[in-house]
Design a protein around this motif. Structure first.
Motif, PDB file in Angstrom:
ATOM      1  N   THR A 148     -47.905  61.324 -59.964  1.00  0.00           N
ATOM      2  CA  THR A 148     -48.355  61.454 -58.809  1.00  0.00           C
ATOM      3  C   THR A 148     -48.288  60.042 -57.949  1.00  0.00           C
ATOM      4  O   THR A 148     -47.875  60.213 -56.831  1.00  0.00           O
ATOM      5  N   LEU A 149     -48.517  59.363 -58.835  1.00  0.00           N
ATOM      6  CA  LEU A 149     -48.680  57.795 -58.120  1.00  0.00           C
ATOM      7  C   LEU A 149     -47.178  57.298 -57.886  1.00  0.00           C
ATOM      8  O   LEU A 149     -46.943  56.848 -56.689  1.00  0.00           O
ATOM      9  N   ARG A 150     -46.185  57.955 -58.613  1.00  0.00           N
ATOM     10  CA  ARG A 150     -44.865  57.450 -58.204  1.00  0.00           C
ATOM     11  C   ARG A 150     -44.436  58.478 -57.224  1.00  0.00           C
ATOM     12  O   ARG A 150     -43.813  57.598 -56.200  1.00  0.00           O
ATOM     13  N   SER A 151     -44.656  59.523 -56.855  1.00  0.00           N
ATOM     14  CA  SER A 151     -44.353  60.003 -55.639  1.00  0.00           C
ATOM     15  C   SER A 151     -45.029  59.653 -54.356  1.00  0.00           C
ATOM     16  O   SER A 151     -44.459  60.084 -53.418  1.00  0.00           O
ATOM     17  N   LEU A 152     -46.205  59.040 -54.412  1.00  0.00           N
ATOM     18  CA  LEU A 152     -46.715  58.494 -53.529  1.00  0.00           C
ATOM     19  C   LEU A 152     -46.445  56.762 -53.275  1.00  0.00           C
ATOM     20  O   LEU A 152     -46.717  56.115 -52.491  1.00  0.00           O
ATOM     21  N   GLY A 153     -45.200  56.493 -53.960  1.00  0.00           N
ATOM     22  CA  GLY A 153     -44.814  55.148 -53.906  1.00  0.00           C
ATOM     23  C   GLY A 153     -45.775  54.172 -54.326  1.00  0.00           C
ATOM     24  O   GLY A 153     -45.696  52.875 -53.982  1.00  0.00           O
ATOM     25  N   GLU A 154     -46.666  54.394 -55.360  1.00  0.00           N
ATOM     26  CA  GLU A 154     -47.521  53.694 -55.984  1.00  0.00           C
ATOM     27  C   GLU A 154     -47.546  53.603 -57.503  1.00  0.00           C
ATOM     28  O   GLU A 154     -48.296  53.352 -58.229  1.00  0.00           O
ATOM     29  N   GLU A 155     -46.184  53.339 -57.995  1.00  0.00           N
ATOM     30  CA  GLU A 155     -46.105  53.315 -59.384  1.00  0.00           C
ATOM     31  C   GLU A 155     -46.543  52.257 -59.901  1.00  0.00           C
ATOM     32  O   GLU A 155     -46.554  51.002 -59.451  1.00  0.00           O
ATOM     33  N   ILE A 156     -47.235  52.171 -61.151  1.00  0.00           N
ATOM     34  CA  ILE A 156     -47.731  51.059 -61.753  1.00  0.00           C
ATOM     35  C   ILE A 156     -46.893  50.366 -62.608  1.00  0.00           C
ATOM     36  O   ILE A 156     -46.169  51.021 -63.404  1.00  0.00           O
ATOM     37  N   ALA A 157     -46.930  49.164 -62.440  1.00  0.00           N
ATOM     38  CA  ALA A 157     -45.933  48.339 -63.276  1.00  0.00           C
ATOM     39  C   ALA A 157     -46.253  48.402 -64.716  1.00  0.00           C
ATOM     40  O   ALA A 157     -47.238  48.495 -65.175  1.00  0.00           O
ATOM     41  N   HIS A 158     -44.924  48.261 -65.400  1.00  0.00           N
ATOM     42  CA  HIS A 158     -45.350  48.559 -66.855  1.00  0.00           C
ATOM     43  C   HIS A 158     -46.317  47.666 -67.827  1.00  0.00           C
ATOM     44  O   HIS A 158     -47.118  47.848 -68.290  1.00  0.00           O
ATOM     45  N   PRO A 159     -46.283  46.367 -67.072  1.00  0.00           N
ATOM     46  CA  PRO A 159     -46.856  45.135 -67.746  1.00  0.00           C
ATOM     47  C   PRO A 159     -48.594  45.564 -67.340  1.00  0.00           C
ATOM     48  O   PRO A 159     -49.550  45.470 -68.078  1.00  0.00           O
ATOM     49  N   ALA A 160     -48.792  46.185 -66.046  1.00  0.00           N
ATOM     50  CA  ALA A 160     -50.072  46.599 -65.836  1.00  0.00           C
ATOM     51  C   ALA A 160     -50.539  47.657 -66.720  1.00  0.00           C
ATOM     52  O   ALA A 160     -51.865  47.786 -66.965  1.00  0.00           O
ATOM     53  N   LEU A 161     -49.745  48.647 -66.769  1.00  0.00           N
ATOM     54  CA  LEU A 161     -50.074  49.853 -67.571  1.00  0.00           C
ATOM     55  C   LEU A 161     -50.529  49.433 -69.125  1.00  0.00           C
ATOM     56  O   LEU A 161     -51.694  50.031 -69.676  1.00  0.00           O
ATOM     57  N   LEU A 162     -49.672  48.498 -69.652  1.00  0.00           N
ATOM     58  CA  LEU A 162     -50.216  48.100 -70.936  1.00  0.00           C
ATOM     59  C   LEU A 162     -51.430  47.450 -70.977  1.00  0.00           C
ATOM     60  O   LEU A 162     -52.289  47.538 -71.930  1.00  0.00           O
ATOM     61  N   GLY A 163     -51.807  46.694 -69.575  1.00  0.00           N
ATOM     62  CA  GLY A 163     -53.134  45.987 -69.797  1.00  0.00           C
ATOM     63  C   GLY A 163     -54.140  47.244 -69.663  1.00  0.00           C
ATOM     64  O   GLY A 163     -55.438  46.989 -70.153  1.00  0.00           O
TER      65      GLY A 163
END
Length: 207
Positions: A135-150
């Protein structure tokens, strides 16, 4: 103890206790007369868990019976019992069909593999995470991978704090009740702490 004392100590009305007994959520007490029975600490702990499953987690009576059956099948296995009580795994995982791939499932699988986390294929949180990321990706708000790991690292620290608070000497049913109540009731508090921390961080960055 008689039912009146069980009611007083548990805070559950006698009528409700009788209903739980009829529905098989509580085992029968030890008969001491034709119409009287005695109950012990096991009944008290079981009653606390039943109350938490129905009142806190919001399960139906039939779903609660299924969970209690799963707990009995995994008696002595803390990891399995906590997973069943918290809804992280089904009461009868062997009888469950393999879950259909959910949105973002491949990404979640890859993330869990990278983290080295051991998580049941049936864990509902897998689908929740995958759908949120999609859903975030479809809204143009994809979480960067380093942030996701954080975020994952912060979640791992919270999980350690959660389990550290369980009394290792407590009865398994008491542990399960405590874990359930803490997990469900603390989630709004954790969200509130996050909001407060965001505000504080914003102040620091703009001062």
């Amino acid at each position: 103890m008689r039912m009146s004392e069980l009611s007083r100590r548990s805070g559950v009305p006698t009528a409700t206790i009788k209903y739980y007994l009829r529905e098989g959520l509580l085992p029968p007490g030890r008969a001491v007369a034709t119409t009287q029975a005695e109950y012990d600490e096991t009944h008290l702990r079981r009653l606390g868990l039943v109350r938490a499953l129905i009142g806190v987690r919001g399960l139906s009576v039939s779903a609660t019976k299924e969970v209690l059956g799963g707990i009995a099948a995994h008696e002595g296995e803390q990891h399995q019992v906590l997973g069943i009580v918290l809804g992280a795994r089904p009461a009868d995982e062997d009888a469950e069909p393999a879950p259909a791939p959910a949105p973002g499932a491949a990404e979640v699988d890859a993330l869990l593999a990278e983290l080295g986390w051991e998580v049941s294929d049936h864990a509902p949180a897998r689908a929740v995470l995958g759908e949120a990321l999609e859903t975030l990706r479809s809204l143009g708000e994809e979480i960067a991978h380093p942030a996701l790991l954080g975020y994952a690292d912060a979640a791992a620290q919270l999980a350690a704090i959660d389990l550290d608070q369980l009394d290792p000497q407590a009865d398994p049913l008491a542990q399960a009740e405590s874990a359930l109540v803490r997990t469900v009731l603390l989630e709004p508090a954790l969200l509130a702490l996050r909001r407060l921390a965001q505000e504080n961080e914003s102040v620091k960055r703009n001062s």
